[in-house]
Write an enzyme that holds these catalytic residues in place. Structure first.
Site, PDB file in Angstrom:
ATOM      1  N   CYS A 118       0.814  -1.226   0.000  1.00 33.26           N
ATOM      2  CA  CYS A 118       0.000   0.000   0.000  1.00 33.26           C
ATOM      3  C   CYS A 118       0.841   1.267   0.000  1.00 33.26           C
ATOM      4  O   CYS A 118       0.310   2.368  -0.135  1.00 33.26           O
ATOM      5  CB  CYS A 118      -0.943  -0.014   1.188  1.00 33.26           C
ATOM      6  SG  CYS A 118      -1.981  -1.474   1.216  1.00 33.26           S
ATOM      7  N   HIS A 259      -3.260   7.118   2.714  1.00 31.79           N
ATOM      8  CA  HIS A 259      -3.687   5.788   2.273  1.00 31.79           C
ATOM      9  C   HIS A 259      -4.999   5.463   2.978  1.00 31.79           C
ATOM     10  O   HIS A 259      -5.150   5.714   4.180  1.00 31.79           O
ATOM     11  CB  HIS A 259      -2.595   4.766   2.635  1.00 31.79           C
ATOM     12  CG  HIS A 259      -3.044   3.353   2.458  1.00 31.79           C
ATOM     13  ND1 HIS A 259      -3.687   2.916   1.326  1.00 31.79           N
ATOM     14  CD2 HIS A 259      -2.959   2.267   3.291  1.00 31.79           C
ATOM     15  CE1 HIS A 259      -3.967   1.631   1.462  1.00 31.79           C
ATOM     16  NE2 HIS A 259      -3.548   1.217   2.635  1.00 31.79           N
ATOM     17  N   ASN A 289     -10.083  -0.374   0.977  1.00 28.73           N
ATOM     18  CA  ASN A 289      -8.624  -0.236   0.832  1.00 28.73           C
ATOM     19  C   ASN A 289      -8.204  -0.780  -0.539  1.00 28.73           C
ATOM     20  O   ASN A 289      -8.230  -1.989  -0.765  1.00 28.73           O
ATOM     21  CB  ASN A 289      -7.958  -1.019   1.974  1.00 28.73           C
ATOM     22  CG  ASN A 289      -6.447  -0.974   1.932  1.00 28.73           C
ATOM     23  OD1 ASN A 289      -5.848  -0.600   0.925  1.00 28.73           O
ATOM     24  ND2 ASN A 289      -5.820  -1.369   3.025  1.00 28.73           N
TER      25      ASN A 289
HETATM   26  N1  COA Z   1     -18.211  -8.856  11.350  1.00 29.78           N
HETATM   27  C1  COA Z   1     -18.561  -9.197  12.596  1.00 29.78           C
HETATM   28  N2  COA Z   1     -17.692  -9.646  13.519  1.00 29.78           N
HETATM   29  C2  COA Z   1     -16.400  -9.712  13.141  1.00 29.78           C
HETATM   30  C3  COA Z   1     -15.960  -9.369  11.849  1.00 29.78           C
HETATM   31  C4  COA Z   1     -16.929  -8.943  10.933  1.00 29.78           C
HETATM   32  N3  COA Z   1     -16.621  -8.586   9.684  1.00 29.78           N
HETATM   33  N4  COA Z   1     -14.626  -9.532  11.786  1.00 29.78           N
HETATM   34  C5  COA Z   1     -14.213  -9.973  12.976  1.00 29.78           C
HETATM   35  N5  COA Z   1     -15.293 -10.084  13.817  1.00 29.78           N
HETATM   36  C6  COA Z   1     -15.322 -10.512  15.208  1.00 29.78           C
HETATM   37  C7  COA Z   1     -14.120 -11.367  15.545  1.00 29.78           C
HETATM   38  O1  COA Z   1     -14.386 -12.719  15.244  1.00 29.78           O
HETATM   39  C8  COA Z   1     -13.962 -11.108  17.012  1.00 29.78           C
HETATM   40  O2  COA Z   1     -14.906 -11.914  17.709  1.00 29.78           O
HETATM   41  P1  COA Z   1     -14.467 -12.644  19.089  1.00 29.78           P
HETATM   42  O3  COA Z   1     -14.087 -11.506  20.006  1.00 29.78           O
HETATM   43  O4  COA Z   1     -15.707 -13.365  19.446  1.00 29.78           O
HETATM   44  O5  COA Z   1     -13.309 -13.496  18.699  1.00 29.78           O
HETATM   45  C9  COA Z   1     -14.396  -9.667  17.201  1.00 29.78           C
HETATM   46  O6  COA Z   1     -15.200  -9.354  16.041  1.00 29.78           O
HETATM   47  C10 COA Z   1     -13.249  -8.701  17.264  1.00 29.78           C
HETATM   48  O7  COA Z   1     -12.343  -9.014  16.200  1.00 29.78           O
HETATM   49  P2  COA Z   1     -11.028  -8.219  15.974  1.00 29.78           P
HETATM   50  O8  COA Z   1     -10.309  -8.811  14.805  1.00 29.78           O
HETATM   51  O9  COA Z   1     -10.328  -8.126  17.282  1.00 29.78           O
HETATM   52  O10 COA Z   1     -11.638  -6.805  15.573  1.00 29.78           O
HETATM   53  P3  COA Z   1     -10.932  -5.418  15.511  1.00 29.78           P
HETATM   54  O11 COA Z   1     -11.631  -4.496  16.439  1.00 29.78           O
HETATM   55  O12 COA Z   1      -9.430  -5.510  15.590  1.00 29.78           O
HETATM   56  O13 COA Z   1     -11.297  -4.957  14.030  1.00 29.78           O
HETATM   57  C11 COA Z   1     -10.274  -4.748  11.860  1.00 29.78           C
HETATM   58  C12 COA Z   1     -10.839  -5.691  12.913  1.00 29.78           C
HETATM   59  C13 COA Z   1      -9.757  -5.605  10.725  1.00 29.78           C
HETATM   60  C14 COA Z   1     -11.399  -3.849  11.376  1.00 29.78           C
HETATM   61  C15 COA Z   1      -9.140  -3.877  12.494  1.00 29.78           C
HETATM   62  O14 COA Z   1      -8.261  -4.683  13.225  1.00 29.78           O
HETATM   63  C16 COA Z   1      -8.365  -3.112  11.444  1.00 29.78           C
HETATM   64  O15 COA Z   1      -8.905  -2.296  10.723  1.00 29.78           O
HETATM   65  N6  COA Z   1      -7.043  -3.328  11.373  1.00 29.78           N
HETATM   66  C17 COA Z   1      -6.186  -2.650  10.403  1.00 29.78           C
HETATM   67  C18 COA Z   1      -6.144  -3.470   9.146  1.00 29.78           C
HETATM   68  C19 COA Z   1      -5.574  -2.719   7.981  1.00 29.78           C
HETATM   69  O16 COA Z   1      -5.744  -1.535   7.862  1.00 29.78           O
HETATM   70  N7  COA Z   1      -4.904  -3.445   7.069  1.00 29.78           N
HETATM   71  C20 COA Z   1      -4.361  -2.933   5.868  1.00 29.78           C
HETATM   72  C21 COA Z   1      -3.155  -2.133   6.117  1.00 29.78           C
HETATM   73  S1  COA Z   1      -2.535  -1.486   4.637  1.00 29.78           S
END
Ligand code: COA
Length: 337
Positions: A118, A259, A289
């Site tokens: 990215c 980004h 993204n």
């Molecule tokens: N819908 C509903 N529930 C979801 C889900 C979805 N799409 N995705 C994950 N969950 C659940 C998980 O299973 C977890 O459940 P549990 O607590 O029972 O295990 C809970 O929600 C929390 O998951 P988690 O992965 O800890 O969520 P988060 O708050 O970290 O959010 C992202 C996830 C991906 C949105 C966040 O981590 C993020 O944006 N990270 C940056 C990623 C990024 O920008 N990548 C590219 C970089 S260039």
């Protein structure tokens, strides 16, 4: 900077996104999720995806044509093509070589891909700056294109909610008036933390030797929480650093074009700079993204929609797999898109 260094002009910018829209509600057909869950955590409502035979090549081609037209140069004036793609549709022939052919460029100019995920656009800009600055080439076409939907694990709700497809392109050229459109530019990486987001290509060992334990799937694997922590701790500080390098003050820069990975990450940078919403270009709601393409899409679409007035300055910043990150304070001249 060396006094003999030739300054760079950003001459043209273009973008392209596929027509097919996948909304958050559509994703509820694939797994348990909701529009509310996705939107509150990411700021994303929908994303665009390629379909049928369409790939990042088609998107890159359209974006490149627009950038070349805006730059007002002929195809035979292009000296080099750099394509930045996280995972190009084909590793070879490269995206850059394919685009050379599809654009109808007859000159046997160098064309190559580089991967900085990215951060690809900022990395490509730094490479182009070196090549132009030292007088090796005059006009360089940069194309940042990704079809993330083809490398997304559509059963993984932690990653597949985030990504979309798109392309952006930029023509950069040796500045004729001596004014440099790059006020500062720095790129960085830390491979030691690189495994937090990865794509292992499908592969197997020679049948005569021991086989690997894990076979790559070619899909994105990500520890979202770790990537999030990395982004909010590294990028806002880095952006400030890039502004400092430019000799400008944050308040004197007109726009932040970050980004588009997560609206909350964008807001962390915005808060650090104390910028009003009008200064921050965000279109993540509609595209998710789009990896390397996200900065040039935000720039060109921002101009198209009147959110960005040209004859201004902007801080661009990218981050992603590698881990890589980079920032540039740039001048946005009239007529670039
Ligand atoms: N819908 C509903 N529930 C979801 C889900 C979805 N799409 N995705 C994950 N969950 C659940 C998980 O299973 C977890 O459940 P549990 O607590 O029972 O295990 C809970 O929600 C929390 O998951 P988690 O992965 O800890 O969520 P988060 O708050 O970290 O959010 C992202 C996830 C991906 C949105 C966040 O981590 C993020 O944006 N990270 C940056 C990623 C990024 O920008 N990548 C590219 C970089 S260039």
């Amino acid at each position: 900077m060396d006094n003999n260094f030739i300054p760079l002009r950003i001459a043209g910018v273009g973008y392209s996104v596929p027509k097919t829209v996948i909304t958050n509600d559509d994703l509820t057909k694939l797994y348990e999720t909701s529009d509310e869950w996705i939107y509150t955590r990411t700021g994303i409502k929908e994303r665009r995806v390629v379909s049928g035979n369409e790939t990042a090549i088609d998107l890159g081609l359209e974006a490149a044509k627009k950038a070349i037209e805006k730059a007002g140069i002929n195809l035979d004036e292009i000296d080099c093509i750099i394509a930045a793609s996280s995972v190009p549709p084909q590793l070879y022939p490269t995206l850059a070589c394919t685009l050379q052919a599809k654009l109808g460029i007859k000159n046997t100019i160098p064309a190559f891909d580089m991967t900085a995920a990215c951060t690809g656009l900022i990395y490509a800009l730094q490479v182009a700056r070196g090549l132009i600055g030292t007088g090796i080439y005059k006009n360089i076409l940069i194309v940042a294109a990704d079809n993330n939907s083809k490398i997304t694990d559509w059963t993984d709700r932690g990653t597949s909610i985030l990504f979309g497809d798109g392309a952006g392109a930029m023509v950069v050229t040796a500045s004729e008036d001596g004014i440099d459109d790059i006020l500062s530019l720095e790129i960085s990486s830390n491979g030691a933390i690189g495994q937090m987001i990865r794509t292992n290509m499908p592969s197997e060992c020679c049948p005569l030797v021991e086989q690997a334990d894990e076979v790559g799937t070619g899909k994105i694997i990500m520890d979202g929480k770790e990537v999030y922590k990395f982004a909010v701790t590294t990028v806002p500080k880095y952006v400030e650093h890039c502004i400092e390098l430019s000799g400008m003050k944050a308040e004197d820069i007109n726009y932040l074009i970050p980004h588009q990975a997560n609206q909350r990450i964008i807001e962390a940078i915005q808060n650090r700079l104390n910028y009003s919403d009008e200064k921050v270009i965000s279109n993540i709601k509609y595209y998710g993204n789009t990896s390397a393409a996200s900065i040039p899409i935000a720039l060109a679409e921002g101009v198209e929609q009147g959110k960005i007035k040209l004859g201004s300055t902007a801080i661009l910043c990218g981050f992603g797999a590698g881990m890589t990150w980079g920032g540039a304070v740039v001048r946005l001249r009239e007529g670039i898109c």
